[in-house]
Design a protein around this motif. Structure first.
Motif, PDB file in Angstrom:
ATOM      1  N   ASP A 262       0.852  -1.184   0.000  1.00 14.34           N
ATOM      2  CA  ASP A 262       0.000   0.000   0.000  1.00 14.34           C
ATOM      3  C   ASP A 262       0.895   1.243   0.000  1.00 14.34           C
ATOM      4  OD1 ASP A 262      -1.737   2.064   0.467  1.00 14.34           O
ATOM      5  OD2 ASP A 262      -2.790   1.105   2.128  1.00 14.34           O
ATOM      6  N   PRO A 263       0.832   2.068  -1.023  1.00 15.65           N
ATOM      7  CA  PRO A 263       1.756   3.211  -1.107  1.00 15.65           C
ATOM      8  C   PRO A 263       1.518   4.258  -0.028  1.00 15.65           C
ATOM      9  CG  PRO A 263       0.099   3.325  -2.836  1.00 15.65           C
ATOM     10  CD  PRO A 263      -0.063   1.995  -2.186  1.00 15.65           C
ATOM     11  N   ASP A 264       0.295   4.327   0.524  1.00 14.47           N
ATOM     12  CA  ASP A 264      -0.009   5.307   1.563  1.00 14.47           C
ATOM     13  C   ASP A 264       0.495   4.798   2.915  1.00 14.47           C
ATOM     14  OD1 ASP A 264      -1.288   6.931  -0.265  1.00 14.47           O
ATOM     15  OD2 ASP A 264      -3.230   5.955   0.060  1.00 14.47           O
ATOM     16  N   GLY A 265       1.541   5.433   3.412  1.00 12.39           N
ATOM     17  CA  GLY A 265       2.073   5.064   4.727  1.00 12.39           C
ATOM     18  C   GLY A 265       3.089   3.965   4.697  1.00 12.39           C
ATOM     19  N   GLN A 277       8.909   2.798  -7.920  1.00 11.10           N
ATOM     20  CA  GLN A 277       8.442   2.720  -9.299  1.00 11.10           C
ATOM     21  C   GLN A 277       8.844   1.388  -9.925  1.00 11.10           C
ATOM     22  OE1 GLN A 277       6.423   4.433 -11.060  1.00 11.10           O
ATOM     23  NE2 GLN A 277       6.756   3.369 -13.002  1.00 11.10           N
ATOM     24  N   LEU A 278      10.042   0.922  -9.612  1.00 15.14           N
ATOM     25  CA  LEU A 278      10.486  -0.387 -10.118  1.00 15.14           C
ATOM     26  C   LEU A 278       9.657  -1.513  -9.517  1.00 15.14           C
ATOM     27  CD1 LEU A 278      14.317   0.225 -10.290  1.00 15.14           C
ATOM     28  CD2 LEU A 278      12.918  -0.645 -12.162  1.00 15.14           C
ATOM     29  N   ASN A 279       9.255  -1.373  -8.255  1.00 16.81           N
ATOM     30  CA  ASN A 279       8.340  -2.356  -7.659  1.00 16.81           C
ATOM     31  C   ASN A 279       7.091  -2.506  -8.521  1.00 16.81           C
ATOM     32  OD1 ASN A 279       8.980  -1.639  -4.139  1.00 16.81           O
ATOM     33  ND2 ASN A 279       9.643  -3.363  -5.375  1.00 16.81           N
ATOM     34  N   ARG A 280       6.557  -1.377  -8.932  1.00 13.33           N
ATOM     35  CA  ARG A 280       5.322  -1.411  -9.724  1.00 13.33           C
ATOM     36  C   ARG A 280       5.552  -2.018 -11.110  1.00 13.33           C
ATOM     37  NH1 ARG A 280       4.637   3.216  -6.375  1.00 13.33           N
ATOM     38  NH2 ARG A 280       5.796   4.644  -7.725  1.00 13.33           N
ATOM     39  N   LEU A 281       6.715  -1.747 -11.686  1.00 12.59           N
ATOM     40  CA  LEU A 281       7.030  -2.319 -13.002  1.00 12.59           C
ATOM     41  C   LEU A 281       7.237  -3.828 -12.905  1.00 12.59           C
ATOM     42  CD1 LEU A 281       9.468   0.431 -14.342  1.00 12.59           C
ATOM     43  CD2 LEU A 281       7.103   0.031 -15.055  1.00 12.59           C
ATOM     44  N   PHE A 282       7.900  -4.266 -11.834  1.00 13.34           N
ATOM     45  CA  PHE A 282       8.113  -5.701 -11.646  1.00 13.34           C
ATOM     46  C   PHE A 282       6.780  -6.433 -11.471  1.00 13.34           C
ATOM     47  CE2 PHE A 282      12.698  -6.824 -10.424  1.00 13.34           C
ATOM     48  CZ  PHE A 282      13.238  -5.801 -11.198  1.00 13.34           C
ATOM     49  N   ALA A 283       5.804  -5.757 -10.863  1.00  9.67           N
ATOM     50  CA  ALA A 283       4.522  -6.398 -10.580  1.00  9.67           C
ATOM     51  C   ALA A 283       3.852  -6.901 -11.846  1.00  9.67           C
ATOM     52  CB  ALA A 283       3.608  -5.414  -9.844  1.00  9.67           C
ATOM     53  N   ASP A 284       4.048  -6.209 -12.948  1.00  7.76           N
ATOM     54  CA  ASP A 284       3.456  -6.662 -14.208  1.00  7.76           C
ATOM     55  C   ASP A 284       3.975  -8.047 -14.591  1.00  7.76           C
ATOM     56  OD1 ASP A 284       2.094  -4.262 -14.406  1.00  7.76           O
ATOM     57  OD2 ASP A 284       3.624  -3.317 -15.672  1.00  7.76           O
ATOM     58  N   HIS A 285       5.236  -8.302 -14.344  1.00  9.03           N
ATOM     59  CA  HIS A 285       5.825  -9.608 -14.667  1.00  9.03           C
ATOM     60  C   HIS A 285       5.244 -10.708 -13.766  1.00  9.03           C
ATOM     61  CE1 HIS A 285       9.099  -8.076 -17.342  1.00  9.03           C
ATOM     62  NE2 HIS A 285       8.872  -6.968 -16.663  1.00  9.03           N
ATOM     63  N   TYR A 286       5.053 -10.389 -12.489  1.00  6.06           N
ATOM     64  CA  TYR A 286       4.496 -11.394 -11.581  1.00  6.06           C
ATOM     65  C   TYR A 286       3.043 -11.708 -11.938  1.00  6.06           C
ATOM     66  CZ  TYR A 286       8.625  -9.986  -8.985  1.00  6.06           C
ATOM     67  OH  TYR A 286       9.910  -9.689  -8.628  1.00  6.06           O
ATOM     68  N   TYR A 298      -2.916 -10.893  -4.926  1.00  9.96           N
ATOM     69  CA  TYR A 298      -3.333  -9.514  -4.659  1.00  9.96           C
ATOM     70  C   TYR A 298      -2.107  -8.665  -4.363  1.00  9.96           C
ATOM     71  CZ  TYR A 298      -2.765 -10.303   0.415  1.00  9.96           C
ATOM     72  OH  TYR A 298      -2.265 -10.576   1.666  1.00  9.96           O
ATOM     73  N   THR A 299      -2.260  -7.356  -4.476  1.00 10.81           N
ATOM     74  CA  THR A 299      -1.164  -6.407  -4.242  1.00 10.81           C
ATOM     75  C   THR A 299      -1.722  -5.175  -3.522  1.00 10.81           C
ATOM     76  OG1 THR A 299      -1.501  -5.171  -6.300  1.00 10.81           O
ATOM     77  CG2 THR A 299      -0.075  -7.113  -6.415  1.00 10.81           C
ATOM     78  N   LYS A 300      -0.825  -4.314  -3.044  1.00 16.56           N
ATOM     79  CA  LYS A 300      -1.136  -2.953  -2.575  1.00 16.56           C
ATOM     80  C   LYS A 300      -2.077  -2.895  -1.383  1.00 16.56           C
ATOM     81  CE  LYS A 300      -2.386  -1.686  -6.798  1.00 16.56           C
ATOM     82  NZ  LYS A 300      -1.874  -2.793  -7.650  1.00 16.56           N
ATOM     83  N   GLU A 301      -2.334  -3.996  -0.708  1.00 19.58           N
ATOM     84  CA  GLU A 301      -3.308  -3.958   0.381  1.00 19.58           C
ATOM     85  C   GLU A 301      -2.673  -3.975   1.760  1.00 19.58           C
ATOM     86  OE1 GLU A 301      -6.517  -6.737   0.160  1.00 19.58           O
ATOM     87  OE2 GLU A 301      -6.616  -6.631  -2.022  1.00 19.58           O
ATOM     88  N   SER A 302      -1.498  -4.551   1.897  1.00 21.34           N
ATOM     89  CA  SER A 302      -0.968  -4.774   3.240  1.00 21.34           C
ATOM     90  C   SER A 302       0.543  -4.897   3.201  1.00 21.34           C
ATOM     91  CB  SER A 302      -1.596  -6.043   3.840  1.00 21.34           C
ATOM     92  OG  SER A 302      -1.388  -7.148   2.980  1.00 21.34           O
ATOM     93  N   TYR A 303       1.108  -5.181   4.362  1.00 18.75           N
ATOM     94  CA  TYR A 303       2.531  -5.418   4.595  1.00 18.75           C
ATOM     95  C   TYR A 303       3.346  -4.130   4.695  1.00 18.75           C
ATOM     96  CZ  TYR A 303       1.604 -10.341   4.184  1.00 18.75           C
ATOM     97  OH  TYR A 303       1.109 -11.603   4.390  1.00 18.75           O
ATOM     98  N   ASP A 304       4.283  -4.185   5.621  1.00 18.55           N
ATOM     99  CA  ASP A 304       5.143  -3.053   5.961  1.00 18.55           C
ATOM    100  C   ASP A 304       6.310  -2.976   4.983  1.00 18.55           C
ATOM    101  OD1 ASP A 304       6.953  -1.268   7.149  1.00 18.55           O
ATOM    102  OD2 ASP A 304       6.361  -1.845   9.166  1.00 18.55           O
ATOM    103  N   ASN A 305       6.512  -1.813   4.391  1.00 19.89           N
ATOM    104  CA  ASN A 305       7.595  -1.637   3.428  1.00 19.89           C
ATOM    105  C   ASN A 305       8.598  -0.584   3.901  1.00 19.89           C
ATOM    106  OD1 ASN A 305       8.944  -2.317   1.135  1.00 19.89           O
ATOM    107  ND2 ASN A 305       7.651  -1.161  -0.265  1.00 19.89           N
ATOM    108  N   PHE A 325       7.265 -11.525  -1.194  1.00 23.88           N
ATOM    109  CA  PHE A 325       6.272 -12.482  -1.694  1.00 23.88           C
ATOM    110  C   PHE A 325       5.684 -13.219  -0.494  1.00 23.88           C
ATOM    111  CE2 PHE A 325       9.519 -12.029  -4.963  1.00 23.88           C
ATOM    112  CZ  PHE A 325       8.774 -11.724  -6.094  1.00 23.88           C
ATOM    113  N   GLU A 326       4.386 -13.366  -0.473  1.00 24.65           N
ATOM    114  CA  GLU A 326       3.701 -14.107   0.593  1.00 24.65           C
ATOM    115  C   GLU A 326       2.723 -15.091  -0.035  1.00 24.65           C
ATOM    116  OE1 GLU A 326       3.923 -13.997   3.918  1.00 24.65           O
ATOM    117  OE2 GLU A 326       5.117 -12.188   4.325  1.00 24.65           O
ATOM    118  N   GLN A 327       2.950 -16.378   0.238  1.00 27.64           N
ATOM    119  CA  GLN A 327       2.120 -17.438  -0.323  1.00 27.64           C
ATOM    120  C   GLN A 327       1.223 -18.014   0.770  1.00 27.64           C
ATOM    121  OE1 GLN A 327       1.581 -19.300  -3.367  1.00 27.64           O
ATOM    122  NE2 GLN A 327       0.034 -20.135  -1.996  1.00 27.64           N
TER     123      GLN A 327
END
Length: 839
Positions: A262-265, A277-286, A298-305, A325-327
């Motif tokens: 989540d980019p906010d916070g 920005q590279l994180n977002r570009l890599f996401a397309d490959h995943y 899913y993406t952008k919802e959780s986890y501390d960055n 990555f979280e499975q």
């Protein structure tokens, strides 16, 4: 003609063999991938299909050794060993030419810190199973190693030429072996039980998540407390990868998560936006890779960055791109979930395809990754560039040097302080303080280590933590300075110990302000040597002039020992050299100032006999911190008693008992009364964090919690609303400690930073050793409601009960094995607990 026919036959045999291998691995790999028949698949080597059992770390290592033996694409590096002496392997895979030139490329990577583009291929680090019971990625690491070693397709050969790929199969071997043993010994042979309640899926305490001492190694990248982290950080800093993948597992009912978060916070102010920005570009490959095999995500919802101690964020503070990555976990071989039956092979395949996609994405964005490192390591300019941090201690060089060594391990620039400097009434002496420029090439890591942020726009977006300052954990005095007193750059730390102990026929003294004195004291007590502690300061003549001694100073008389003076001298000389600490001989007990050595204010130190409760619902993290402290730092015996036999333990064989956070409902009324009687008869009960609430609620102590009305306007029996039992993001706070109290012995500043995560508030009283200031937040976040209750509350209470005492910590003083200042107060509780009574 015969030669041509033979060649054709061999070629057909290779193709046929490759086809057979493809049939064995077609669930995991795309059908177009062709494999070298001379390289055994993991299934061929191990003798079972991937996903049919958990592969032990030893077998994973053995497979990697076989790959290194067979292929010139590989180099197998042992970077270190675990506490249990398991080898930490990293398999390096690239083209044969790149493998031959590894040393040259490693040397070239040093140019990265100079803001230059080095002459080296792309560097990608694939990291797996830092939590030992999250094993789908370590199983996938068998397959990814096979893929990069054995695949023969042109696109793969080109990738090997363009990059060097590190595969770290198991980042927590001790925990992984523990989990593998659990699952493999509890799996049904002929019929799987997919219930979440089955024994296979309900791993026993302390579980495989932690390492040998039950620590979470994914909180240790900056702290570097454990050998696994020391080895991994050193290897990482040698190579400074462009990308690091960090593969984990999460709850069974979840699908698959990959960054961005989540980019906010969740974006750090120290990290360049180009990283995210590279994180977002890599996401397309995943997304493309998982779409192809029909897996949800899913993406952008959780986890501390933001926390730099994570394997997915440490690269962000070192010029690379870290990816989490979280499975959703099967926590065994098969388990029912909201998404159907989750199988181990399914989770392995998701981890594998995203590992391969990481390399694909890195190759696709190669130029941007090189540009990021150049941008990242270009030194700051302007006001921030002129700022530096100065840190020092006039008495505890052991603790100071430990922190400076941590900075050096992260390859940060540290300089001597060339002149005595006074800032905010604190003197930073030449030779006993250091300067760390904020504007050095890796300004991001310096910034987060000295982080002081305490304002967040949207607290609801905070992750696990908000306060990340490691500098506060030291308890050392430090400040911001623009002083030009920077001396020579520090490459190695100086030796402080002089090694010149002379014999005495009267007594020996030790300055307790040096933190190594605690280890020395335990060595002496272990040998049944009589040692006293000064409860008043004094000055006395020594062979090197008059010396001042503060609270807690150790007195070792020569007479009335059970050994001769020559034997005592030999032991002290040996221990002084072993612990690297000065022991000072004296020939008189007459003071120059303060108390004489024969004063009753010198109290004999009781030999601790310590028990800590483990198992059940007791926190393995906190229990592990206590174990690690005694075993690795103090090197002193500790008895760990499981909860289910505690009631049968003869408590009179111990004089110190430690309760860490957890549920102690296993104790019945008579057992609690037995514990109270043990305290009244002279025992010391030490409670940490949540255990302090339990002790108060069960009237083991007269201490109280801070009261507040609940939401209905009525007061609860404990004086605390249910909301107070929650947690809030890890943050750092200022407390004020009584330097004359035995629990503070050795400390020289009444300012004592503490770290807390729980909403536990101890009511202040005359028994408070340390209390929160009226403006306590140093780094992180606290709600206005919690802040009002925290102000003036007690951090440490020492309550007498009969001849014994109960010492309550509102926090975890041993937090992650790095919070040295509060760790010292805990050790003091162990050493001086019996001298709290009657104070």
């Amino acid at each position: 003609m015969k030669k041509v026919i033979t060649t054709i036959i061999i070629s057909l045999a290779v193709l046929l063999s490759a086809h057979v291998k493809a049939e064995k691995t077609d669930y995991f790999f795309a059908p177009e991938v062709i494999f070298d028949s001379t390289i055994p698949t993991p299934e061929e080597f191990l003798g079972y299909e991937i996903g049919s059992r958990i592969t032990e770390h030893s077998r994973i290592n053995a497979y990697y050794e076989k790959l290194a033996e067979l292929s010139d694409r590989t180099s197998l590096i042992e970077i270190g060993q675990t506490h249990e002496k398991r080898k930490l392997y990293v398999l390096i895979v690239s083209s044969p030419e790149n493998i031959r030139n590894l040393d040259r490329y490693k040397e070239a990577r040093k140019n990265v810190r100079q803001g230059e583009k080095p002459d080296s291929p792309l560097i990608v680090f694939l990291g797996n199973t830092v939590h030992g019971n999250e094993i789908s990625s370590s199983e996938a690491a068998l397959l990814s190693a096979y893929y990069y070693v054995a695949a023969q397709n042109d696109f793969l050969l080109k990738q090997l030429e363009e990059g060097i790929y590190f595969i770290d199969p198991v980042r927590n071997p001790d925990g992984q072996e523990r989990f593998a043993s659990w699952v493999n010994s509890n799996t049904s042979v002929n019929s799987y039980n997919i219930s979440q309640f089955d024994r296979e899926h309900t791993e026993g305490w302390p579980r495989g998540r932690g390492n040998h001492y039950w620590f979470d190694l994914n909180r240790d990248w900056v702290n570097i407390v454990h050998p696994e982290s020391k080895a991994r950080v050193a290897f990482y800093q040698d190579w400074l990868p462009h990308v690091q993948a960090d593969h984990h597992e999460m709850g069974t009912n979840s699908t698959f998560f990959f960054e961005p978060t989540d980019p906010d916070g969740n974006e750090s102010r120290f990290v360049p936006q180009s990283t995210y920005q590279l994180n977002r570009l890599f996401a397309d490959h995943y997304a493309k890779a998982l779409d192809k095999i029909g897996s949800f995500y899913y993406t952008k919802e959780s986890y501390d960055n933001k926390n730099p101690n994570f394997g997915s964020t440490y690269p962000d503070y070192n010029g690379g791109v870290g990816i989490l990555f979280e499975q959703g976990s099967s926590r065994g071989l098969k388990q029912e979930s909201d998404n159907g039956i989750v199988t181990l092979p399914f989770t392995v395949r998701n981890q594998l395809v995203t590992s391969i996609a990481t390399v694909d994405a890195a190759i696709a964005h190669r130029d941007a990754l090189f540009d990021l490192q150049k941008e990242f390591f270009t030194p700051l300019r302007g006001r921030e560039a002129s700022k530096s941090y100065i840190i020092g201690d006039s008495y505890d060089l052991s603790r100071l040097h430990k922190f400076v060594q941590l900075l050096l391990d992260h390859r940060l620039e540290v300089y001597e302080n060339a002149n005595d400097v006074t800032i905010d009434s604190v003197q930073y002496e030449k030779g006993k303080s250091y300067i760390i420029p904020a504007g050095q090439p890796n300004s991001a890591l310096v910034g987060i280590i000295f982080d002081d942020i305490k304002e967040y726009d949207d607290a609801s977006k905070l992750g696990y933590g908000a306060g990340f300052s490691v500098a506060y954990s030291t308890g050392l005095s430090y400040n911001v300075t623009a002083s030009s007193s920077r001396g020579a750059r520090v490459q190695t730390l100086p030796q402080v110990y002089t090694g010149s102990l002379q014999p005495s026929e009267y007594a020996y003294l030790v300055d307790y302000r040096d933190s190594k004195s605690q280890q020395l004291l335990f060595r002496l007590l272990e040998r049944d040597i009589l040692v006293k502690s000064a409860f008043k300061p004094f000055s006395i003549s020594t062979d090197k002039g008059v010396r001042d001694f503060s609270y807690g100073s150790l007195l070792i008389p020569v007479k009335n020992q059970t050994i001769s003076s020559s034997e005592l001298y030999a032991i002290l000389k040996e221990l002084a050299e072993q612990e690297k600490i000065d022991i000072i001989p004296v020939s008189t007990g007459l003071n120059v100032k303060g108390v004489d050595l024969g004063s009753s204010t010198f109290k004999r130190i009781e030999k601790p006999k310590v028990l800590v409760v483990t198992g059940g619902d007791v926190s393995s993290l906190e229990a592990g911190e206590v174990w690690h402290l005694f075993d690795q730092q103090l090197k002193y015996p500790l008895v760990r008693v499981d909860f289910n036999i505690f009631g049968r333990v003869p408590l009179n064989e111990f004089n110190r008992i430690v309760f860490v956070s957890g549920n102690y409902s296993f104790l019945n009324e008579s057992e609690i009364e037995n514990l109270k009687n043990w305290v009244r008869n002279g025992g010391t009960l030490i409670t940490l964090n949540g255990a302090s609430r339990w002790a108060i609620s069960n009237k083991v102590t007269s201490a109280k919690l801070v009261e507040r009305p609940d939401t209905t306007g009525q007061r609860q029996g404990t004086g605390v609303s249910s909301r107070s039992f929650g947690r809030f993001p890890t943050s750092v706070f200022q407390t004020k400690i009584d330097l004359e109290h035995p629990l503070a012995f050795g400390l020289t500043s009444e300012k004592l930073p503490v770290v807390r995560e729980s909403a536990l508030f101890l009511a202040p009283s005359s028994n408070a050793v340390s209390v929160y200031t009226d403006d306590p937040l140093l780094n992180g976040y606290i709600s206005s409601e919690h802040l009002e209750r925290l102000k003036g509350s007690a951090s440490i209470l020492a309550n007498n009960s009969g001849r014994g005492s109960v010492i309550l910590f509102a926090e975890d003083p041993l937090f992650r094995g790095i919070w040295d200042a509060t760790g010292r107060t805990f050790v003091n509780a162990v050493l001086f607990g019996n001298n709290i009574s009657g104070r």
